[in-house]
Write a protein that holds these residues in place. Structure first.
Motif, PDB file in Angstrom:
ATOM      1  N   ALA A 116     -12.500 -21.834 -39.845  1.00 35.25           N
ATOM      2  CA  ALA A 116     -11.571 -20.697 -39.853  1.00 35.25           C
ATOM      3  C   ALA A 116     -12.306 -19.435 -39.423  1.00 35.25           C
ATOM      4  N   TYR A 117     -13.473 -19.222 -40.003  1.00 34.10           N
ATOM      5  CA  TYR A 117     -14.310 -18.068 -39.667  1.00 34.10           C
ATOM      6  C   TYR A 117     -14.698 -18.084 -38.184  1.00 34.10           C
ATOM      7  N   ASN A 118     -15.105 -19.250 -37.708  1.00 32.07           N
ATOM      8  CA  ASN A 118     -15.557 -19.403 -36.321  1.00 32.07           C
ATOM      9  C   ASN A 118     -14.437 -19.050 -35.335  1.00 32.07           C
ATOM     10  N   LEU A 119     -13.206 -19.511 -35.629  1.00 37.02           N
ATOM     11  CA  LEU A 119     -12.089 -19.236 -34.721  1.00 37.02           C
ATOM     12  C   LEU A 119     -11.776 -17.742 -34.664  1.00 37.02           C
ATOM     13  N   LEU A 120     -11.825 -17.088 -35.834  1.00 37.70           N
ATOM     14  CA  LEU A 120     -11.490 -15.660 -35.866  1.00 37.70           C
ATOM     15  C   LEU A 120     -12.570 -14.783 -35.234  1.00 37.70           C
ATOM     16  N   VAL A 121     -13.829 -15.170 -35.432  1.00 40.59           N
ATOM     17  CA  VAL A 121     -14.943 -14.331 -34.954  1.00 40.59           C
ATOM     18  C   VAL A 121     -15.379 -14.685 -33.537  1.00 40.59           C
ATOM     19  N   ASN A 122     -15.437 -15.997 -33.274  1.00 42.44           N
ATOM     20  CA  ASN A 122     -15.978 -16.432 -31.971  1.00 42.44           C
ATOM     21  C   ASN A 122     -14.927 -17.134 -31.117  1.00 42.44           C
ATOM     22  N   GLY A 123     -13.656 -16.875 -31.375  1.00 42.11           N
ATOM     23  CA  GLY A 123     -12.609 -17.602 -30.659  1.00 42.11           C
ATOM     24  C   GLY A 123     -12.420 -17.127 -29.236  1.00 42.11           C
ATOM     25  N   SER A 124     -13.495 -17.149 -28.455  1.00 45.30           N
ATOM     26  CA  SER A 124     -13.414 -16.689 -27.068  1.00 45.30           C
ATOM     27  C   SER A 124     -12.461 -17.576 -26.272  1.00 45.30           C
ATOM     28  N   GLY A 125     -11.720 -16.956 -25.409  1.00 52.03           N
ATOM     29  CA  GLY A 125     -10.776 -17.703 -24.581  1.00 52.03           C
ATOM     30  C   GLY A 125      -9.423 -17.850 -25.245  1.00 52.03           C
ATOM     31  N   HIS A 126      -9.340 -17.487 -26.517  1.00 52.73           N
ATOM     32  CA  HIS A 126      -8.068 -17.598 -27.238  1.00 52.73           C
ATOM     33  C   HIS A 126      -7.482 -16.210 -27.471  1.00 52.73           C
ATOM     34  N   SER A 127      -6.329 -16.192 -28.122  1.00 52.79           N
ATOM     35  CA  SER A 127      -5.692 -14.928 -28.491  1.00 52.79           C
ATOM     36  C   SER A 127      -6.604 -14.180 -29.463  1.00 52.79           C
ATOM     37  N   SER A 128      -6.340 -12.893 -29.650  1.00 50.70           N
ATOM     38  CA  SER A 128      -7.155 -12.113 -30.582  1.00 50.70           C
ATOM     39  C   SER A 128      -6.972 -12.643 -32.004  1.00 50.70           C
ATOM     40  N   ALA A 129      -7.950 -12.291 -32.860  1.00 46.73           N
ATOM     41  CA  ALA A 129      -7.931 -12.763 -34.247  1.00 46.73           C
ATOM     42  C   ALA A 129      -6.639 -12.356 -34.950  1.00 46.73           C
TER      43      ALA A 129
END
Length: 656
Positions: free
Chosen positions: A195-208
């Motif tokens: 969960a943390y990784n997606l929000l902080v390092n979710g490059s290429g995705h929508s904003s957190a």
């Protein structure tokens, strides 16, 4: 009727009822949550794993810890909901009316968006088989039918809700397990790191914030757990939630596996909803049918909740008096025609504006985040009342204001894409509630109370004065005076000066709405024996205020006990023991214009006047028999008249 103790018992029927009426909203979230999280993004491992991880921890922190473990403790004689909670803590501080009203309006606004999004998400599953099927018309027909049947009561249909929802959750769990078996490693997604990784390092995705706004949709039904406390009881809710959460998490994990199997692809989620994609093709039509029924049940629960909310608001003087019907004898079963059709029109407008569930997701979540924030504030006050250590209350507030504040920011990102709609509805509802509440306070500020004892002798003399035509044998006035020693000056004016009203007995009836939900008590004070009697009703905020029936019941008991004689004093009737006639007088205070009100107060009073025109009259609101009611309009003068100087001049003679 179930007692408070019965509601605490853990029973199989109680568990089934919990499944049927509480979890509809949260239980249909898997239809659209992953669709909202993925959006137009290409599918990656971090998106799938992070999505499940965020869902799991949101359900754990928000639903399990905040609502199931903490908020359910705040029961008001077995009842829950934001107005029940407000009734528990309102004596702590006057400003608590603000979070209560904001939360109530947000929940009502949620009632306009939930039926369209859940029913649309279910029906759109047909696109998997029939891509060009016009689902919007089907959704509108289902919504119209759903609101049409409300007037007949839903107790019979409601009995089937529990078994159907049990089948629904079991189906979701089994479908999830079928895909988890294909990739057991998906269990690692429950680790909060993803969960943390997606929000902080979710490059290429929508904003957190956009992702959080989508994730929040998984917990939108959490408020219903608390609102329906009175129907199911704390133990039944807590135990049934274990099964519900397990099935939800299994289904979300199954959807994540399906997404992982398509890593790197960009999918049209309107045609390939992960929820339906994990169903075997032969089962799809049954799955869509069950999803549609579950969506209708979710909508029904929210509609019923809206009726209860409005009924409580009316009795707490937060909403104009409206007609409330009771279509069945089932506890809590009521129908509010005006709200039913407002919700119906609102839901159809939502479908017409947004058309597809994917577009509705943008409008969903914003109002319910506000409701959750308001509940957090009120629960903190409840914990304070329960003498919970201040540092624990501080931790609770910091954690949940941070979590819900973050979700609010995530949902605000969706404002221009649809969040404006529910926020506008919520603000409109808030304007109605706040104007009604504030206007009553402004009016009450200028109601003049006088000492009733000063008029005991003259009332007694008027009652015995046969030169004055008798107005009624028993004359009843509704009074807002909280103390037995006081009375509104307008009532005395009505009796003594506005056509003197001689009666054998004068009755004063006062209604006090108390903090407990189902209290039915009364006190009788014989101010002048057999001449002036005051009855104080103490009624819970969920008790129907049928003053006509309640007053008659009290009088019957007083006659039975020999405390009062209501036999007609007319000789021809009295000798036959004929009961004297009763007449209610309702004094309607009409507002006179005043230039001393501030612009804000004048605006509030202007809104109040318009609302008053659309609301039920006082006599209808109190359930009085209109054939025995006299309405008297008296002006409510807000300020002293300006000193006006007039000069008298001699009469002109007309002679030059």
């Amino acid at each position: 009727m179930s007692t408070h103790k019965d509601l605490r018992k853990l029973t199989v029927p109680g568990l089934l009822i919990s499944l049927g009426i509480i979890y509809g909203d949260i239980g249909t979230s898997p239809l659209y949550v992953f669709k909202a999280i993925v959006g137009d993004n290409p599918i990656t491992e971090s998106l799938a794993l992070g999505g499940v991880s965020l869902i799991f921890w949101t359900l754990t922190l928000q639903t399990t810890v905040k609502y199931v473990l903490i908020t359910l403790l705040a029961d008001n004689k077995g009842e829950g909901g934001i107005f029940s909670l407000f009734s528990l803590v309102r004596r702590k501080a006057k400003w608590l009316i603000v979070p209560a009203v904001l939360g109530g309006c947000a929940l009502l606004a949620d009632g306009i968006i939930t039926p369209p999004i859940t029913i649309s998400s279910a029906i759109e599953g047909l696109h998997t088989r029939y891509p060009y099927l016009p689902t919007m018309q089907i959704v509108i027909c289902i919504i119209a039918l759903l609101f049409f049947i409300q007037q007949f009561g839903t107790s019979l249909v409601g009995k089937a809700f529990g078994p159907i929802m049990f089948l629904w959750f079991t189906m979701m769990g089994v479908l999830g397990i079928a895909f988890i078996i294909q990739m057991p490693s998906i269990i690692k997604a429950l680790n909060p790191y993803y969960a943390y990784n997606l929000l902080v390092n979710g490059s290429g995705h929508s904003s957190a914030f956009i992702i959080l706004g989508a994730v929040f949709l998984c917990t939108t039904g959490a408020e219903a757990l608390y609102s329906d406390l009175g129907h199911c009881g704390r133990s039944n809710i807590r135990v049934s939630w274990i099964y519900v959460k397990s099935c939800l998490v299994l289904n979300y994990l199954g959807q994540a596996v399906w997404l992982m199997q398509r890593e790197g692809q960009t999918i049209d989620l309107d045609l390939h909803n992960p929820f339906y994609q994990i169903m075997p093709s032969w089962f799809l039509i049954f799955g869509i049918g069950l999803a549609t029924v579950a969506a209708i049940i979710a909508s029904q629960a929210l509609i019923s909740g809206s009726f209860t909310l409005i009924a409580e608001a009316v009795r707490l003087n937060l909403w104009p008096k409206v007609r409330i019907n009771y279509p069945s004898d089932q506890k809590g079963q009521l129908y509010v025609p005006s709200i039913n059709w407002i919700l119906c029109v609102g839901c159809i407008i939502v479908v017409l504006i947004f058309q597809h569930s994917q577009d509705m997701e943008a409008a969903y979540g914003l109002s319910i985040t506000v409701a959750m924030l308001m509940t957090t504030i009120l629960v903190s006050k409840f914990l304070q009342r329960r003498k919970v250590p201040a540092y624990l209350i501080g931790i609770f507030l910091v954690v949940y204001l941070l979590i819900e504040g973050t979700f609010l920011l995530g949902n605000l990102v969706k404002f221009i894409h649809g969040g404006w709609f529910t926020l506008s509805i919520g603000l409109l509802l808030f304007m109605v509630m706040w104007s009604w509440h504030t206007a009553r306070r402004i009016k009450n500020r200028y109601v003049k109370f006088i000492e009733i004892e000063d008029y005991f002798q003259i009332l007694k003399e008027l009652s015995d004065d046969e030169t004055v035509p008798k107005y009624s044998s028993q004359l009843v006035y509704l009074t807002s005076a909280n103390f037995n020693s006081e009375i509104e000056s307008k009532i005395i004016y009505s009796i003594l000066q506005k056509q003197p009203k001689r009666a054998d007995v004068y009755w004063l009836v006062h209604v006090d709405v108390v903090d407990e939900p189902y209290t039915r008590e009364y006190e009788v004070d014989f101010l002048v024996p057999n001449k002036l009697i005051r009855i104080d009703f103490k009624l819970g905020f969920r008790v129907e205020q049928r003053i006509n029936v309640l007053f008659r019941k009290v009088v019957e008991e007083l006659v039975k006990n020999g405390e009062v004689n209501i036999t007609s004093k007319y000789k021809s009737l009295g000798k036959h023991n004929i009961v004297g006639d009763f007449r209610f007088v309702v004094i309607e205070k009409t507002l006179s214009r005043s230039h001393n009100l501030s612009f804000y107060e004048q605006l509030i009073m202007d809104i109040y006047v318009q609302l008053k025109k659309m609301s039920l009259s006082e006599e209808r609101g109190f359930g009085l028999d209109l054939s025995f009611v006299t309405i008297e309009k008296v002006p409510l003068v807000l300020t002293q008249q300006d000193n006006i100087e007039l000069k008298r001049v001699p009469v002109s003679t007309g002679v030059n």
